[in-house]
Scaffold this active site. Structure first.
Site, PDB file in Angstrom:
ATOM      1  N   LYS A   1       0.895  -1.154   0.000  1.00 47.55           N
ATOM      2  CA  LYS A   1       0.000   0.000   0.000  1.00 47.55           C
ATOM      3  C   LYS A   1       0.939   1.210   0.000  1.00 47.55           C
ATOM      4  O   LYS A   1       1.554   1.548   1.011  1.00 47.55           O
ATOM      5  CB  LYS A   1      -0.916   0.009   1.237  1.00 47.55           C
TER       6      LYS A   1
ATOM      7  N   GLU B   1       9.425  17.280  13.878  1.00 48.29           N
ATOM      8  CA  GLU B   1      10.229  16.999  12.688  1.00 48.29           C
ATOM      9  C   GLU B   1       9.962  18.065  11.623  1.00 48.29           C
ATOM     10  O   GLU B   1       8.808  18.359  11.321  1.00 48.29           O
ATOM     11  CB  GLU B   1       9.825  15.625  12.152  1.00 48.29           C
TER      12      GLU B   1
ATOM     13  N   CYS C   1      13.972  10.987   6.315  1.00 47.27           N
ATOM     14  CA  CYS C   1      13.773  10.706   7.738  1.00 47.27           C
ATOM     15  C   CYS C   1      15.078  10.825   8.505  1.00 47.27           C
ATOM     16  O   CYS C   1      15.107  11.300   9.633  1.00 47.27           O
ATOM     17  CB  CYS C   1      13.194   9.303   7.892  1.00 47.27           C
TER      18      CYS C   1
ATOM     19  N   GLU D   1       9.154   2.103  10.842  1.00 50.28           N
ATOM     20  CA  GLU D   1      10.239   3.047  10.542  1.00 50.28           C
ATOM     21  C   GLU D   1       9.587   4.412  10.436  1.00 50.28           C
ATOM     22  O   GLU D   1       8.992   4.743   9.415  1.00 50.28           O
ATOM     23  CB  GLU D   1      10.904   2.684   9.202  1.00 50.28           C
TER      24      GLU D   1
HETATM   25  P1  NAP Z   1       2.463   9.180   6.197  1.00 53.22           P
HETATM   26  O1  NAP Z   1       1.466  10.230   5.987  1.00 53.22           O
HETATM   27  O2  NAP Z   1       2.507   8.501   7.491  1.00 53.22           O
HETATM   28  O3  NAP Z   1       2.265   8.117   5.027  1.00 53.22           O
HETATM   29  C1  NAP Z   1       3.029   6.940   4.944  1.00 53.22           C
HETATM   30  C2  NAP Z   1       2.153   5.833   4.440  1.00 53.22           C
HETATM   31  O4  NAP Z   1       1.196   5.515   5.462  1.00 53.22           O
HETATM   32  C3  NAP Z   1       1.316   6.187   3.215  1.00 53.22           C
HETATM   33  O5  NAP Z   1       1.177   5.049   2.409  1.00 53.22           O
HETATM   34  C4  NAP Z   1      -0.012   6.607   3.818  1.00 53.22           C
HETATM   35  O6  NAP Z   1      -1.084   6.480   2.908  1.00 53.22           O
HETATM   36  C5  NAP Z   1      -0.136   5.614   4.951  1.00 53.22           C
HETATM   37  N1  NAP Z   1      -0.952   6.054   6.061  1.00 53.22           N
HETATM   38  C6  NAP Z   1      -1.130   7.310   6.543  1.00 53.22           C
HETATM   39  N2  NAP Z   1      -1.927   7.279   7.621  1.00 53.22           N
HETATM   40  C7  NAP Z   1      -2.281   5.994   7.826  1.00 53.22           C
HETATM   41  C8  NAP Z   1      -3.099   5.324   8.781  1.00 53.22           C
HETATM   42  N3  NAP Z   1      -3.711   5.992   9.753  1.00 53.22           N
HETATM   43  N4  NAP Z   1      -3.235   3.985   8.680  1.00 53.22           N
HETATM   44  C9  NAP Z   1      -2.609   3.299   7.718  1.00 53.22           C
HETATM   45  N5  NAP Z   1      -1.840   3.874   6.781  1.00 53.22           N
HETATM   46  C10 NAP Z   1      -1.654   5.205   6.833  1.00 53.22           C
HETATM   47  O7  NAP Z   1       3.938   9.719   5.981  1.00 53.22           O
HETATM   48  P2  NAP Z   1       4.486  10.557   4.762  1.00 53.22           P
HETATM   49  O8  NAP Z   1       4.069  11.966   4.945  1.00 53.22           O
HETATM   50  O9  NAP Z   1       4.148   9.917   3.474  1.00 53.22           O
HETATM   51  O10 NAP Z   1       6.061  10.379   4.970  1.00 53.22           O
HETATM   52  C11 NAP Z   1       6.780  11.210   5.789  1.00 53.22           C
HETATM   53  C12 NAP Z   1       7.093  10.582   7.128  1.00 53.22           C
HETATM   54  O11 NAP Z   1       7.717   9.318   6.955  1.00 53.22           O
HETATM   55  C13 NAP Z   1       8.078  11.399   7.898  1.00 53.22           C
HETATM   56  O12 NAP Z   1       7.720  11.438   9.248  1.00 53.22           O
HETATM   57  C14 NAP Z   1       9.375  10.644   7.721  1.00 53.22           C
HETATM   58  O13 NAP Z   1      10.343  10.912   8.691  1.00 53.22           O
HETATM   59  C15 NAP Z   1       8.897   9.248   7.731  1.00 53.22           C
HETATM   60  N6  NAP Z   1       9.885   8.356   7.123  1.00 53.22           N
HETATM   61  C16 NAP Z   1      10.559   7.488   7.916  1.00 53.22           C
HETATM   62  C17 NAP Z   1      11.529   6.659   7.377  1.00 53.22           C
HETATM   63  C18 NAP Z   1      12.292   5.684   8.223  1.00 53.22           C
HETATM   64  O14 NAP Z   1      12.911   4.792   7.668  1.00 53.22           O
HETATM   65  N7  NAP Z   1      12.289   5.787   9.532  1.00 53.22           N
HETATM   66  C19 NAP Z   1      11.794   6.723   6.021  1.00 53.22           C
HETATM   67  C20 NAP Z   1      11.096   7.630   5.238  1.00 53.22           C
HETATM   68  C21 NAP Z   1      10.140   8.437   5.808  1.00 53.22           C
HETATM   69  P3  NAP Z   1      -1.701   7.780   2.167  1.00 53.22           P
HETATM   70  O15 NAP Z   1      -0.637   8.343   1.323  1.00 53.22           O
HETATM   71  O16 NAP Z   1      -2.835   7.210   1.373  1.00 53.22           O
HETATM   72  O17 NAP Z   1      -2.135   8.700   3.259  1.00 53.22           O
END
Ligand code: NAP
Length: 458
Positions: free
Chosen positions: A158, A363, A266, A232
């Protein structure tokens, strides 16, 4: 959230995709489940051959895949090409190493457990769901998929709703490399449909890379279902500069750390914590280098910083900066969005920060750096450890005793000494605290989604 490709450099909608309906989701889960029964019985050598063929495809496709990444999320094209090639490298790494990482182990003295032989074997779990973010649209997925498939699992993806072309590209990739149909399937679904997929009895585990709220939601569903989860999540990595550091090198690497991926990584250095003795010298160099960056069209090879991936992401960054400025922070560079179409934000440096400012604890997912002056290493660690995150960290120091002290005292999943945090297939990757749990990459990454089975023989 609509599932669509919107070019962040212009704000134009390029293509909209129909989400998969429940019948199509069911069909794809069933395919992945059936493929899991086949894949677990194939040999490492067979899977490695398919993996190398998959890597060949990616390498041959580097320009097309890179253009797709840049179109969908706006990173500079050279960084997109590097991402594609890193994916191929990771695929080959697991093709070559999975069998040794998952080799059976025998107890040297089985009589100690009253056995004639005893030990462990690693076995695949079956179908694993990956919920992935847009910031490295191919790499984040391959980081999971290569070890998962080499272990004999199958994957469901997903992906983030703003990178559907990347999601569909990945849907075909492994099958083109020779893996049985259904070994890796994309689900074009919204985040609200994720819980039902985790609850499906055919799905055995879940990995999520993304924000903290998404992590909490997925982990709580997985917890209810008693299914393994890897998280992550976000980070606000410290980048510490001590008096013995090479300031010119440290400031250049600091800029790279902060603006790589348009500031949306991240593991990026986000908070620059500098010893008072070198604070002015370091900040002067850092600010000059941030101001010298070229912001522009990410398809242009000369661009250092492209747009943020989404309009809401830019609004979040702008809000954090406005909050800090309203509470008295100084803007040493940037501080606003340039007047042009697309979701650009100028490389920004903030100083004079106080703990009531959101940017100190949250962040910043964009090209915004905050700098902190500290009196000694104890204060550096206190500032470094004061957020709820614990993903990675970097320390610049020429003193080996001091390096060891920082390694011992920083709350983080990794410490990089005299460099910036980068992920390598050979090194484990992950965080502590609100940055999540579990590890990806290296031997640890492939073992996350395996059953470590104990075997005892009378
Ligand atoms: P996000 O909004 O959390 O989205 C990540 C994924 O999760 C997307 O596929 C999103 O789908 C899905 N999602 C969102 N809310 C959800 C929920 N309540 N239940 C299930 N799935 C859900 O994050 P982002 O804005 O795309 O990415 C940025 C974040 O990722 C930052 O905080 C960054 O630091 C973190 N990150 C961490 C790492 C690591 O390895 N630690 C690596 C890269 C990024 P939709 O797009 O359909 O909402």
């Amino acid at each position: 959230m609509a599932i669509e490709t919107v070019n962040p450099a212009t704000g134009e909608t390029v293509e909209t995709f129909e989400p998969h309906d429940s019948a199509e989701v069911e069909r794809r889960i069933a395919q992945a489940f059936a493929a899991a029964q086949t894949l677990r019985d194939t040999s490492y050598a067979q899977r490695a051959q398919w993996m190398h063929a998959t890597a060949d495809i990616l390498e041959g496709d580097v320009d097309r895949a890179a253009a797709m990444i840049t179109l969908e999320m706006g990173k500079p094209i050279a960084q997109s090409r590097a991402e594609v090639l890193k994916c191929a490298k990771n695929i080959r790494f697991y093709a070559d190493n999975a069998e040794s990482f998952l080799a059976p182990e025998e107890l040297a003295d089985p009589t100690a457990v009253s056995a004639s032989a005893a030990g462990t074997v690693w076995q695949p779990l079956g179908v694993v769901l990956a919920v992935m973010p847009w910031n490295y649209p191919l790499w984040q997925v391959i980081r999971f998929a290569a070890p998962a498939l080499m272990a004999g699992n199958t994957g469901l993806l997903k992906h983030a709703s703003n990178v559907p072309q990347s999601a569909l590209y990945l849907d075909e990739l492994f099958e083109k490399g020779g893996f049985p149909a259904g070994s890796f399937r994309t689900l074009l679904i919204g985040s609200r449909e994720v819980a039902a997929v985790i609850e499906d009895s055919r799905v055995k585990a879940v990995t999520l890379t993304g924000s903290e709220p998404a992590g909490r939601s997925v982990a709580s569903t997985a917890g209810q279902e008693i299914k393994k989860a890897v998280l992550e999540l976000g980070g606000s990595d410290p980048f510490i500069v001590m008096p013995s550091a090479d300031l010119d090198a440290a400031s250049s690497v600091a800029v790279k750390a902060r603006i790589s991926n348009n500031g949306q990584s991240c593991i990026a250095g986000k908070r620059f914590i500098v010893h008072a003795d070198v604070y002015d010298a370091f900040v002067d160099l850092f600010v000059d280098k941030m101001k010298a960056l070229t912001v522009g069209d990410p398809m242009d090879e000369a661009t250092d910083v492209g747009p943020l991936a989404t309009e809401s992401g830019r609004a979040d960054v702008a809000e954090l900066v406005e909050d800090a400025v309203a509470k008295g922070a100084q803007v040493l560079a940037g501080g606003s969005a340039p007047d042009r179409p697309g979701w650009f934000y100028s490389p920004t440096v903030l100083a004079g920060l106080t703990d009531d400012m959101r940017v100190v604890m949250e962040e910043t997912f964009g090209p915004v750096a905050s700098v902190y002056k500290v009196a000694d290493r104890e204060e550096a660690v206190r500032v470094a450890n004061q957020t709820t995150f614990g993903l990675s960290s970097a320390v610049w120091s020429g003193d080996e005793n001091e390096q060891d002290w920082f390694v011992a005292n920083l709350d983080a999943g990794a410490v990089f000494l005299n460099g910036m945090t980068v992920s390598y297939p050979e090194l484990p990757f992950g965080g502590i605290k609100d940055s999540g749990y579990g590890r990806e990459l290296a031997a640890a990454g492939i073992r996350e989604f395996c059953n470590l089975k104990t075997v005892w023989k009378a």
